[in-house]
Design an enzyme around this catalytic site. Structure first.
Site, PDB file in Angstrom:
ATOM      1  N   SER A  39     -64.728 -15.560 -45.314  1.00  0.00           N
ATOM      2  CA  SER A  39     -64.343 -14.263 -44.773  1.00  0.00           C
ATOM      3  C   SER A  39     -62.819 -14.134 -44.736  1.00  0.00           C
ATOM      4  O   SER A  39     -62.173 -14.176 -45.779  1.00  0.00           O
ATOM      5  CB  SER A  39     -64.977 -14.090 -43.390  1.00  0.00           C
ATOM      6  N   MET A  40     -62.207 -13.997 -43.552  1.00  0.00           N
ATOM      7  CA  MET A  40     -60.745 -13.946 -43.503  1.00  0.00           C
ATOM      8  C   MET A  40     -60.133 -15.264 -43.945  1.00  0.00           C
ATOM      9  O   MET A  40     -59.003 -15.286 -44.441  1.00  0.00           O
ATOM     10  CB  MET A  40     -60.268 -13.572 -42.101  1.00  0.00           C
ATOM     11  N   ASP A  46     -73.756  -8.242 -48.215  1.00  0.00           N
ATOM     12  CA  ASP A  46     -72.611  -8.322 -47.302  1.00  0.00           C
ATOM     13  C   ASP A  46     -72.223  -6.924 -46.833  1.00  0.00           C
ATOM     14  O   ASP A  46     -71.831  -6.077 -47.639  1.00  0.00           O
ATOM     15  CB  ASP A  46     -71.436  -8.992 -48.014  1.00  0.00           C
ATOM     16  N   TRP A  58     -62.518 -11.613 -47.231  1.00  0.00           N
ATOM     17  CA  TRP A  58     -62.038 -10.333 -46.694  1.00  0.00           C
ATOM     18  C   TRP A  58     -60.512 -10.333 -46.745  1.00  0.00           C
ATOM     19  O   TRP A  58     -59.875 -11.286 -46.321  1.00  0.00           O
ATOM     20  CB  TRP A  58     -62.499 -10.169 -45.245  1.00  0.00           C
ATOM     21  N   HIS A  99     -73.095 -11.734 -45.425  1.00  0.00           N
ATOM     22  CA  HIS A  99     -71.711 -12.185 -45.247  1.00  0.00           C
ATOM     23  C   HIS A  99     -71.647 -13.603 -44.688  1.00  0.00           C
ATOM     24  O   HIS A  99     -70.682 -14.333 -44.931  1.00  0.00           O
ATOM     25  CB  HIS A  99     -71.003 -11.223 -44.295  1.00  0.00           C
TER      26      HIS A  99
END
Length: 300
Positions: A169-170, A215, A194, A247
């Site tokens: 993700s991040m 996602d 992300w 996700h």
């Protein structure tokens, strides 16, 4: 009076040397061949891979782990180093892995022993706060690699020229930031990444982007796919979209993520072309793969 026999010995020695050289050139000499083969691929670790070996929950190597407290960490939030127990095979390449937004290292913990058992030193990290953005997570991944290669008691087990980054993700967006900041990295594997930055023309690090068709937090149409499409076309790059996945697929043991992450890291951190077979020709859609794109054959 002794000149002729002495000359004869020289001739016989010359003939033996010529025959030995011919045997090597012709492939008949067995002595130098293994050394030449080893020199051509000095970073190979472990036995020849099979589909079963890269899908296995544990690979060839027994694994140990070492905790790095947040107090001992500089520029990141601490973490856990997973590493092959043996020292018989020399140094290993290393990869740092960052969690996603609000996540801790526990969310990516399964990747530590899984990847380490295939022949890597793996640093699953905590970030300074769980709310850190991708650019901060990228800096923290690099700080963790610096800790690993410069001050960690395990630094002698790591080849500091063969490093990579991963993240969820991040943390996946952070792995792109880290590769942008440090082109010497050998591999990047963002997992359902992300990031507000959609274009990555600066990247020089071979990058495998893993997206998930279900996602809804970082939809592939606005994150993983444009990230991939905006990497340089000359770069070794790939896009793997998981089928029937969310996700949070990278937060628990996932054979497809592990299989292609291992293959990518081996191929580019270790220059181990034995793993090219799992990446080229491009994997086809299956029960677990919605789509796979990439360039073949790889150039690095």
């Amino acid at each position: 009076m002794h000149t002729l026999p002495h000359t004869g010995r020289r001739v016989r020695r010359s003939l033996r040397g010529a025959l030995a050289a011919f045997a090597v050139v012709a492939g008949l000499g067995f002595g130098p061949a293994p050394a030449a083969q080893a020199a051509a691929n000095p970073y190979e670790r472990g036995p020849a891979p099979t589909n079963a070996s890269i899908e296995a929950v544990r690979g060839h190597y027994a694994v140990s782990q070492s905790t790095v407290s947040s107090l001992a960490a500089s520029g990141f939030g601490g973490g856990t180093i997973h590493y092959p127990t043996t020292t018989a095979d020399g140094t290993f390449g290393a990869v740092a892995i960052a969690p996603g937004y609000t996540g801790t290292q526990s969310t990516i913990a399964w990747l530590g022993p899984r990847l380490a058992s295939q022949g890597f030193v793996v640093f699953t990290i905590d970030t300074i706060t769980t709310l850190d953005q991708p650019d901060s997570r990228g800096r923290q991944l690099l700080a963790a690699l610096d800790h690993l290669t410069r001050v960690s008691p395990l630094r002698t087990r790591v080849d500091s020229t063969r490093l990579g980054v991963m993240g969820h993700s991040m943390g996946g967006g952070g792995s792109l930031e880290a590769a942008k900041s440090r082109p010497s990295l050998r591999a990047a594997v963002p997992l359902t990444p992300w990031n507000l930055d959609k274009t990555w023309p600066e990247l020089r690090t071979p990058t495998l982007i893993v997206g998930a068709d279900g996602d809804t937090i970082a939809p592939v149409s606005s994150h993983a796919e444009p990230f991939y499409e905006n990497l340089p076309s000359t770069l070794d790059r790939a896009y793997l979209e998981l089928n029937g996945a969310s996700h949070f697929a990278p937060n628990s043991s996932n054979t497809t993520i592990a299989k292609y992450s291992v293959s990518w890291l081996k191929r580019f951190i270790d220059d181990d072309t034995r793993y090219e077979q799992f990446l080229c020709p491009l994997p086809r859609p299956s029960l677990t793969i919605e789509e796979y794109r990439g360039n073949c054959p790889h150039t690095s």
